[in-house]
Design a protein around this motif. Structure first.
Motif, PDB file in Angstrom:
ATOM      1  N   UNK A  98       0.631  -1.037   0.050  1.00 21.10           N
ATOM      2  CA  UNK A  98      -0.097   0.112  -0.045  1.00 21.10           C
ATOM      3  C   UNK A  98       0.849   1.196   0.029  1.00 21.10           C
ATOM      4  N   UNK A  99       1.990   1.210   0.705  1.00 23.33           N
ATOM      5  CA  UNK A  99       2.872   2.547   0.864  1.00 23.33           C
ATOM      6  C   UNK A  99       3.477   2.496  -0.354  1.00 23.33           C
ATOM      7  N   UNK A 100       3.886   1.687  -1.184  1.00 25.96           N
ATOM      8  CA  UNK A 100       4.453   1.926  -2.454  1.00 25.96           C
ATOM      9  C   UNK A 100       3.563   2.454  -3.484  1.00 25.96           C
ATOM     10  N   UNK A 101       2.379   2.269  -3.583  1.00 25.15           N
ATOM     11  CA  UNK A 101       1.134   2.849  -4.540  1.00 25.15           C
ATOM     12  C   UNK A 101       1.014   4.381  -3.843  1.00 25.15           C
ATOM     13  N   UNK A 102       0.715   4.407  -2.866  1.00 22.03           N
ATOM     14  CA  UNK A 102       0.420   5.697  -2.048  1.00 22.03           C
ATOM     15  C   UNK A 102       1.470   6.771  -2.424  1.00 22.03           C
ATOM     16  N   UNK A 103       2.656   6.316  -2.345  1.00 21.93           N
ATOM     17  CA  UNK A 103       3.958   6.929  -2.656  1.00 21.93           C
ATOM     18  C   UNK A 103       4.036   7.341  -4.063  1.00 21.93           C
ATOM     19  N   UNK A 105       1.497   7.546  -6.229  1.00 26.79           N
ATOM     20  CA  UNK A 105       0.393   8.422  -6.371  1.00 26.79           C
ATOM     21  C   UNK A 105       0.668   9.904  -5.991  1.00 26.79           C
ATOM     22  N   UNK A 106       1.346  10.033  -4.841  1.00 28.07           N
ATOM     23  CA  UNK A 106       1.796  11.444  -4.488  1.00 28.07           C
ATOM     24  C   UNK A 106       2.779  12.212  -5.658  1.00 28.07           C
ATOM     25  N   UNK A 107       3.437  11.335  -6.224  1.00 27.27           N
ATOM     26  CA  UNK A 107       4.278  11.740  -7.156  1.00 27.27           C
ATOM     27  C   UNK A 107       3.535  12.085  -8.508  1.00 27.27           C
ATOM     28  N   UNK A 108       2.575  11.218  -8.815  1.00 27.29           N
ATOM     29  CA  UNK A 108       1.958  11.543 -10.053  1.00 27.29           C
ATOM     30  C   UNK A 108       0.763  12.737 -10.023  1.00 27.29           C
ATOM     31  N   UNK A 109       0.423  12.992  -8.518  1.00 31.41           N
ATOM     32  CA  UNK A 109      -0.542  14.318  -8.344  1.00 31.41           C
ATOM     33  C   UNK A 109       0.553  15.672  -8.255  1.00 31.41           C
TER      34      UNK A 109
END
Length: 198
Positions: A98-103, A105-109
C-alpha cells in the motif's frame, strides 16, 4: 605508466590509472519537498553535496533497475532565458504494498522527486561513487508503467526536470563530510542506511 597529460588540455587533465564508471548499482528516490534546505549544504559551485538533510519522518525509497530502466542522464538545455541542465531518470520501484502505491500516487499528483544514485567501476578496487539528480528544482513524473509479468509485477517510473525549471548544475557528487574518525564514504553509506525506509 601511461602518459595521460596529452589526452586533454589545461585543467582538464586525466589522471593516470583512473577507472571509468561502469554503471548504476542502486538507486533511491525521495520527495524534493522532504529536503531540509537550511541544513543541507553544497560546495564546489553547487556541484557537490556535503550534507543532505531530510525533514523528520521522511525517507529515501530504494529502487532497482535493469539494463533498460537504470538510465540516468543530464543534458544542457539552451533556451531563450539562458542555460540550464535537464535531468531524466528511470527506475523500477522495489518497495511493495500500500505504501508503494500511495507514494507513487503522491508523485503522479504533482510531487517532485530527487534521485540518489550509486555507481561502481568494474576495476579491482570497485570504486563507488554517489550522485544526486534534481536537488535544485526536483523532477516530475513523465511516465508510470506497471508490468504484471516483469519481476512479479513492478512499476517503472520516469522523471524529468520541467522546462523552465532547469537545474543550474549537472549531477551533483554526494559525499557526506565525516564528522568522526570514519571516512567520507563510510559516513555517506551510514547516512543512507539511517535514512532508508524499511
Amino acid at each position: 605508466m601511461a602518459v595521460c597529460d596529452a589526452k586533454l588540455s589545461g585543467k582538464f587533465v586525466r589522471q593516470c590509472g583512473h577507472k571509468p564508471k561502469q554503471g548504476i548499482v542502486k538507486k533511491w528516490y525521495f520527495n524534493w519537498e522532504d529536503i531540509d534546505r537550511v541544513a543541507t549544504t553544497t560546495s564546489n559551485s553547487g556541484t557537490k553535496v556535503e550534507a543532505l538533510v531530510l525533514k523528520t519522518g521522511t525517507y529515501l525509497y530504494p529502487a532497482e533497475g535493469n539494463n533498460k530502466t537504470s538510465s540516468a542522464n543530464h543534458a544542457l538545455s539552451v533556451l531563450d532565458f539562458g542555460n540550464g541542465y535537464v535531468h531524466t531518470d528511470s527506475f523500477t520501484v522495489m518497495y511493495r504494498g500500500d505504501e508503494e502505491s500511495e507514494r507513487i500516487q503522491e508523485l503522479v499528483n504533482g510531487g517532485r522527486v530527487c534521485t540518489l544514485i550509486q555507481t561502481v567501476d568494474s576495476g579491482v578496487s570497485g570504486e563507488l561513487s554517489y550522485h544526486v539528480l534534481g536537488l535544485e528544482s526536483g523532477m516530475l513524473v513523465t511516465e508510470d508503467t506497471w508490468n504484471a509479468s516483469e519481476n512479479s509485477g513492478t512499476t517503472t517510473l520516469t522523471v524529468a526536470t520541467q522546462e523552465g525549471e532547469e537545474e543550474s548544475t549537472g549531477k551533483k557528487i554526494f559525499m557526506m563530510t565525516a564528522a568522526t574518525q570514519s571516512t567520507d564514504l563510510e559516513e555517506t553509506e551510514a547516512w543512507i542506511t539511517a535514512n532508508e525506509v524499511v
